[in-house]
Design a protein around this motif. Structure first.
Motif, PDB file in Angstrom:
ATOM      1  N   GLU A  65       0.830  -1.209   0.000  1.00 36.78           N
ATOM      2  CA  GLU A  65       0.000   0.000   0.000  1.00 36.78           C
ATOM      3  C   GLU A  65       0.864   1.259   0.000  1.00 36.78           C
ATOM      4  O   GLU A  65       0.567   2.228  -0.708  1.00 36.78           O
ATOM      5  N   LEU A  66       1.953   1.235   0.781  1.00 37.67           N
ATOM      6  CA  LEU A  66       2.841   2.398   0.835  1.00 37.67           C
ATOM      7  C   LEU A  66       3.525   2.649  -0.507  1.00 37.67           C
ATOM      8  O   LEU A  66       3.648   3.791  -0.956  1.00 37.67           O
ATOM      9  N   LEU A  67       3.968   1.564  -1.150  1.00 37.83           N
ATOM     10  CA  LEU A  67       4.680   1.691  -2.420  1.00 37.83           C
ATOM     11  C   LEU A  67       3.740   1.805  -3.607  1.00 37.83           C
ATOM     12  O   LEU A  67       4.168   2.144  -4.709  1.00 37.83           O
ATOM     13  N   GLN A  68       2.460   1.514  -3.375  1.00 37.26           N
ATOM     14  CA  GLN A  68       1.437   1.541  -4.414  1.00 37.26           C
ATOM     15  C   GLN A  68       1.746   0.568  -5.552  1.00 37.26           C
ATOM     16  O   GLN A  68       1.529   0.866  -6.729  1.00 37.26           O
ATOM     17  N   ILE A  69       2.256  -0.595  -5.172  1.00 42.79           N
ATOM     18  CA  ILE A  69       2.445  -1.709  -6.106  1.00 42.79           C
ATOM     19  C   ILE A  69       1.880  -2.962  -5.434  1.00 42.79           C
ATOM     20  O   ILE A  69       2.401  -3.399  -4.406  1.00 42.79           O
ATOM     21  N   PRO A  70       0.814  -3.537  -5.977  1.00 41.51           N
ATOM     22  CA  PRO A  70       0.167  -4.674  -5.322  1.00 41.51           C
ATOM     23  C   PRO A  70       1.058  -5.906  -5.251  1.00 41.51           C
ATOM     24  O   PRO A  70       1.967  -6.094  -6.079  1.00 41.51           O
ATOM     25  N   LEU A  71       0.815  -6.747  -4.258  1.00 46.39           N
ATOM     26  CA  LEU A  71       1.634  -7.934  -4.042  1.00 46.39           C
ATOM     27  C   LEU A  71       1.665  -8.857  -5.252  1.00 46.39           C
ATOM     28  O   LEU A  71       2.661  -9.547  -5.485  1.00 46.39           O
ATOM     29  N   ASN A  72       0.596  -8.885  -6.021  1.00 48.24           N
ATOM     30  CA  ASN A  72       0.584  -9.790  -7.175  1.00 48.24           C
ATOM     31  C   ASN A  72       1.475  -9.319  -8.314  1.00 48.24           C
ATOM     32  O   ASN A  72       1.572  -9.970  -9.347  1.00 48.24           O
ATOM     33  N   ARG A  73       2.170  -8.184  -8.117  1.00 46.45           N
ATOM     34  CA  ARG A  73       3.174  -7.721  -9.083  1.00 46.45           C
ATOM     35  C   ARG A  73       4.598  -7.912  -8.557  1.00 46.45           C
ATOM     36  O   ARG A  73       5.557  -7.592  -9.247  1.00 46.45           O
ATOM     37  N   TRP A  74       4.739  -8.436  -7.325  1.00 42.86           N
ATOM     38  CA  TRP A  74       6.057  -8.650  -6.728  1.00 42.86           C
ATOM     39  C   TRP A  74       6.631 -10.005  -7.166  1.00 42.86           C
ATOM     40  O   TRP A  74       5.893 -10.938  -7.494  1.00 42.86           O
ATOM     41  N   VAL A  75       7.956 -10.130  -7.113  1.00 41.45           N
ATOM     42  CA  VAL A  75       8.620 -11.427  -7.201  1.00 41.45           C
ATOM     43  C   VAL A  75       9.634 -11.517  -6.067  1.00 41.45           C
ATOM     44  O   VAL A  75      10.214 -10.514  -5.656  1.00 41.45           O
ATOM     45  N   GLY A  76       9.814 -12.738  -5.544  1.00 38.65           N
ATOM     46  CA  GLY A  76      10.753 -12.962  -4.445  1.00 38.65           C
ATOM     47  C   GLY A  76      11.507 -14.265  -4.642  1.00 38.65           C
ATOM     48  O   GLY A  76      11.140 -15.098  -5.475  1.00 38.65           O
ATOM     49  N   ALA A  77      12.563 -14.450  -3.851  1.00 37.79           N
ATOM     50  CA  ALA A  77      13.479 -15.579  -4.058  1.00 37.79           C
ATOM     51  C   ALA A  77      13.772 -16.342  -2.781  1.00 37.79           C
ATOM     52  O   ALA A  77      13.715 -15.794  -1.683  1.00 37.79           O
TER      53      ALA A  77
END
Length: 276
Positions: A65-77
């Protein structure tokens, strides 16, 4: 001049980059502003450290919410202190964002030229490396602990981009908050790897402090590796923030004896990802 600016209690950004490129978001979180408890207090963003999963998910949702990029657009490792780097496309979005089990396995670096993707990695003393080649719309991030550093993960990123037609002189790098040389004491075993990595370098990023004990500046070591890979000195920014010294802002695996949370590095183009 310090490249990182505290934008909110929960994260810092690479000030000059985000000013120059308004659609870019790039930075690293602090330990503040979340709901984790105990040794994970309070903005722990790592799924793999033993924290309550519900708290980690809540922390990630708040950061989204703070970054205004939803979690479904993230990638992690699933980071393994190696040098494996993955090129990311929109088809990969969401992997590792809400579950460690679904993250990219055995991966310590990401890069992409696509928008609407947030590349993320976890840290608690290791060196976060941020890469950008603005003329090619390419961005990347890498996790450089001592093992990844001596095996030259920074150079691996430069070489991967070379295969994409990007010359090292076109690449800008920021070296982020991590443990400083004064706080990072290592033994002969580690220094032997460092010496092999540096080969004929005259400048040594370590000092002998007692028999078999050395202070090692991982940030400076990464810079030297990047310089040898062809990145111009003027293209490299390096922080003065130490994760171990600054207990109010950062988690530190070494300072906290392994019982601690994780910060999250992030970088992405936001053209079409500015609404939740």
């Amino acid at each position: 001049m310090e490249p990182f600016l505290l934008q909110h209690q929960s994260y810092l950004t690479i000030e000059s980059w985000v000013k120059q490129f308004p659609n870019l978001i790039a930075g690293i979180t602090t330990k503040n502003g979340g709901c984790s408890k105990g040794s994970f207090g309070n903005l722990n963003l790592g799924y793999h450290v033993g924290d309550a999963i519900g708290d980690v998910c809540a922390n990630r949702t708040k950061l989204a919410e703070l970054l205004q990029i939803p979690l479904n657009r993230w990638v992690g490792a699933e980071q393994t202190h190696d040098v494996s780097i993955k090129k990311i496309t929109k088809a990969d979005c969401g992997r590792g964002s809400d579950s460690y089990d679904h993250s990219f396995k055995g991966t310590d670096g990401f890069y992409t030229s696509e928008s609407d993707i947030l590349l993320t990695l976890c840290f608690a003393d290791c060196v976060p490396l941020f890469f950008i080649a603005p003329d090619k719309h390419m961005i990347g991030t890498a996790h450089a602990g001592w093992k990844g550093t001596v095996h030259k993960i920074g150079r691996h990123m430069i070489e991967a981009w070379g295969k994409e037609g990007i010359n090292a002189q076109q690449i800008f790098v920021t070296i982020g908050p991590s443990i400083c040389g004064k706080c990072y004491i290592v033994d002969d075993y580690v220094i032997n790897f460092v010496q092999n990595t540096l080969e004929d370098n005259d400048k040594k990023p370590y000092n002998l402090i007692s028999d078999g004990q050395y202070s090692l500046d991982l940030r400076e070591l990464n810079k030297q590796i990047l310089l040898k890979a062809g990145v111009p000195d003027q293209n490299i920014l390096m922080t003065d923030f130490c994760t171990s010294c600054d207990h109010k802002e950062f988690f530190s695996h070494r300072r906290d004896q392994g019982q601690t949370g994780r910060m999250l590095s992030f970088i992405g183009w936001k053209e079409r990802a500015n609404r939740l």
